[in-house]
Design a protein around this motif. Structure first.
Motif, PDB file in Angstrom:
ATOM      1  N   LEU A  79     -56.192  29.725 -32.657  1.00 45.17           N
ATOM      2  CA  LEU A  79     -57.599  30.017 -32.936  1.00 45.17           C
ATOM      3  C   LEU A  79     -58.460  28.774 -32.759  1.00 45.17           C
TER       4      LEU A  79
ATOM      5  N   ASP B 277     -58.569  27.830 -28.858  1.00 44.13           N
ATOM      6  CA  ASP B 277     -59.285  28.761 -27.984  1.00 44.13           C
ATOM      7  C   ASP B 277     -60.759  28.902 -28.354  1.00 44.13           C
ATOM      8  N   SER B 278     -61.079  28.786 -29.636  1.00 34.90           N
ATOM      9  CA  SER B 278     -62.435  29.085 -30.078  1.00 34.90           C
ATOM     10  C   SER B 278     -63.297  27.856 -30.312  1.00 34.90           C
TER      11      SER B 278
ATOM     12  N   ASN C  75     -61.586  33.205 -28.044  1.00 39.38           N
ATOM     13  CA  ASN C  75     -60.281  33.643 -28.532  1.00 39.38           C
ATOM     14  C   ASN C  75     -60.084  35.127 -28.293  1.00 39.38           C
TER      15      ASN C  75
ATOM     16  N   ALA D 129     -59.525  37.242 -31.436  1.00 38.18           N
ATOM     17  CA  ALA D 129     -60.722  37.678 -32.152  1.00 38.18           C
ATOM     18  C   ALA D 129     -61.333  38.903 -31.479  1.00 38.18           C
TER      19      ALA D 129
END
Length: 722
Positions: free
Chosen positions: A88, A91-92, A236, A239
């Motif tokens: 997380l 990627d975010s 992400n 998500a």
């Protein structure tokens, strides 16, 4: 040992940007050398620390076996829950490069805190426990957080046309994992046991060297910074998946009565999310359902570092020629066997099975791997049954254990008022015949014991406590009216490091100071008994015994693994004579008998773990591979939770626990086989042909969806069932 679980390979991920410099004469980027060295050092630090962790809990923190096993698996579980957090963050927010840097710093701090907690002079026992737990939590966040990033970051370094090189890189990357594991599980137990510091095993050094290797890993990774391709965070996908699922659930709840019927509950997300995304989530869910039984395999696999290591401490570790294996070094066998078994299975066993016209699908391989792991625990059960024959089990409630040392000049008989505990007379200076159970009427009981010797009878009032073991020492009275009995409470728990326990009975008329190796102890005169000491297994030919008037050297010979010895020192005309008696039998089952269980378990790992990773990637669309990777790692985490629950809650004998785990895995493998039989393989690459290349663009769908019917799983390209 779990090296297969570290093969976190996202083969679909690749770097974007300018071309990086190549290694001389190859298409390999120079940057991957830094990544491979980083992974070697990081895996050395992780597995080196973990190899000695169980013995650290027991011998340094003083925890019992069940608590030590529970904390070991709680730590292992946390290490496989945290990759989701790392993915997380990468990627975010931070991207892979910065995530690896920042969480590696957390990793280093955890190692340093853990090492400081192993220094005896730092605070009290509570502070040691706090530092150890805080260090383990930081290590778990560090190793788990970078786990999903490093391999994928390595894949980013390759240009799109260098797919063969990228595939070979992952093999090299995986080899670095196993090389770090093998070396660390050899080195750190040596640092623990062979290097003495602070008056005992040097756990501070055994944890400190892995800390240093993690510092090197971080420095090497940063050193290659200018050569890396660094892809920015791309958002992400996990998500996005969660939002789609949440919208589908809410939309179904609100409109299920009024809206049109849907063939699948996820189809309720069509109003907002593209059909391709919905179809991809369906594919992932089908694989995740197959993951449900998988934690049981990892529950067995990860006991190499806990229960199997504890089993090894009660075995004979001598291979001759002065080579003695340490119990926590046996784990290296898993990594060594992996390197041997992978080519054997790929180039030998699988082709032979194919020649027999047996279609060995991925799910069949995984089910077979489960059965092999169950067989490993059956083998461990057989070994455990023989190992416990050398162990004296503590007595239950309202019972004590007793053995007799006859140091008189002729045979004696010992009688208890209510029980015929001993029926045979005791010969002078013979080895005790073993501990005998003595029933009690309560938590403690005063017993009047009658000792018959040369026609005379002596009455001894002795108090016994339940759940304790005692030695009754009988000696000639120095003068009329002297007692002939001396009751000593014994230590019957075997050493968790394979050391021997030793004590002395001094029949000399002078006090005696005794030096055994590096240990010193005191034995009072006139049948005084020294305290117990723990000494490493070995030959002790020059044991020094000093009184105020004389100095003697005695030969005790071999003090073997796990034995408990009582040495009676008697004064004779030619000096001091030692009579060595073995109270508790030495470990007589050789540690080589653990090899079959490691062979079965590693073979099971090759069939289960490698195949499981390949299956997961082949059955997931490119955008969902990270989601399935997170799901795969979660099965490892939940497997460790299972061990934690059993270790703390079951309270059963070890061999029974092994049988329980083997039986549960067989039952789970049957359930998994049934689920696999009804699974239909799909070709994830066919999604582009069905939905088009641009079908995955996020946009709000038109409310008119009459012409946008969902393609069912039945429409997907099929291969075969299990």
């Amino acid at each position: 040992m779990g090296k297969m679980k570290d093969k976190d390979v996202d083969a679909e991920t690749h770097g974007k940007g300018q071309r990086s410099p190549k290694l001389c004469g190859t298409n390999y980027p120079v940057s991957i050398a830094f990544i491979v060295v980083n992974e070697f050092c990081e895996r050395f630090s992780y597995y080196g620390m973990k190899a000695v962790l169980t013995l650290y809990f027991i011998n340094y923190l003083g925890w019992d076996k069940d608590l030590s096993t529970a904390v070991y698996h709680a730590f292992s579980s946390l290490c496989y829950f945290t990759p989701l957090l790392g993915a997380l963050i990468a990627d975010s927010w931070l991207g892979k490069f910065r995530t690896i840097i920042y969480l590696s710093i957390v990793y280093v701090i955890g190692h340093v805190v853990k090492s400081v907690g192993a220094i005896p002079d730092v605070g009290d026992s509570t502070l040691h426990i706090v530092l150890s737990v805080v260090g383990l939590v930081l290590i778990a966040f560090g190793t788990g957080g970078i786990k999903p990033c490093v391999a994928a970051f390595g894949g980013d370094q390759f240009d799109e046309e260098n797919t063969d090189e990228r595939r070979k890189f992952f093999s090299i990357f995986y080899m670095s994992i196993n090389a770090g594991s093998v070396l660390s599980t050899i080195v750190t137990p040596i640092l623990r046991g062979d290097v003495q510091c602070f008056g005992g095993d040097c756990y501070a050094l055994a944890f400190g060297v892995p800390a240093a290797l993690m510092v090197i890993a971080l420095v090497v990774f940063i050193a290659g910074s200018g050569l890396y391709k660094k892809s920015p965070p791309e958002g992400n996908v996990l998500a996005r998946v969660c939002k789609c699922i949440g919208f589908a659930i809410r939309n179904r709840w609100r409109n299920s009565k009024n809206g049109p019927k849907r063939s699948h509950w996820l189809d309720w997300a069509e109003e907002k999310y593209p059909k391709r995304l919905i179809q991809e989530i369906k594919m992932v869910f089908r694989v995740l359902v197959l993951y449900i039984p998988l934690p049981m395999f990892w529950a067995l696999f990860d006991q190499q570092g806990s229960r199997w290591t504890l089993q090894a401490t009660r075995m004979n570790m001598n291979f001759g020629g002065g080579f003695i294996l340490k119990p926590d070094q046996m784990q290296m066998l898993n990594a060594l066997l992996i390197l041997v078994f992978i080519p054997i299975f790929d180039m030998g066993i699988y082709p032979l099975v194919g020649l027999c016209r047996i279609k060995l699908t991925p799910l069949k391989k995984m089910a077979s791997g489960m059965i092999l792991a169950a067989l490993a625990f059956c083998a461990a059960t057989v070994v455990e049954v023989y190992v416990i024959k050398t162990v004296v089990e503590p007595p239950p409630a309202k019972e004590s254990l007793i053995q007799v040392f006859n140091l008189m000049d002729s045979d004696v008989r010992v009688q208890f008022p209510e029980h015929n505990v001993f029926s045979e007379p005791f010969t002078p200076y013979e080895d005790p015949s073993g501990y005998t159970s003595l029933p009690l009427t309560g938590e403690s009981q005063l017993q009047t014991v009658t000792v018959s010797h040369n026609g005379a009878e002596y009455q001894c009032g002795l108090t016994f406590t339940e759940r304790a073991a005692y030695s009754l020492i009988l000696r000639n009275p120095a003068q009329p009216g002297d007692t002939v009995c001396k009751l000593v409470e014994d230590h019957i728990t075997k050493s968790e490091t394979g050391a021997a326990y030793l004590r002395f009975i001094n029949t000399h008329t002078e006090n005696m100071n005794i030096t055994v190796g590096k240990e010193e102890l005191f034995a009072p005169a006139n049948y005084g008994i020294s305290y117990n000491i723990s000494v490493p297994r070995g030959e002790y030919k020059r044991v020094v015994c000093e009184t105020d008037s004389n100095k003697y050297e005695i030969d005790l010979g071999l003090l073997d693994f796990g034995a408990f010895y009582t040495v009676i020192l008697t004064q004779e005309s030619n000096g001091l004579t030692p009579r060595k008696m073995e109270d508790i039998q030495a470990n007589n089952i050789h540690i080589a008998w653990q090899i079959p269980q490691y062979v079965f378990l590693t073979a099971g790992e090759v069939m289960f773990s490698i195949t499981g990773l390949e299956f997961s990637y082949s059955q997931a669309p490119a955008s969902m591979k990270s989601v399935l990777q997170a799901g795969w790692l979660m099965t490892v985490a939940f497997g460790n939770v299972i061990v934690l629950i059993v270790a703390e809650g079951a309270g059963m004998e070890q061999w029974v626990e092994f049988i329980l785990f083997a039986s549960l895995l067989v039952a789970v493998s049957i359930i998994f086989s049934i689920m696999a039989y009804f699974y239909t393989y799909v070709d994830a690459d066919q999604l582009d042909k069905i939905y088009g290349e641009d079908a995955n663009d996020e946009k709000v769908k038109s409310s008119d969806s009459k012409n946008n019917e969902t393609v069912s799983m039945a429409d997907m390209p099929k291969q075969t069932k299990m």
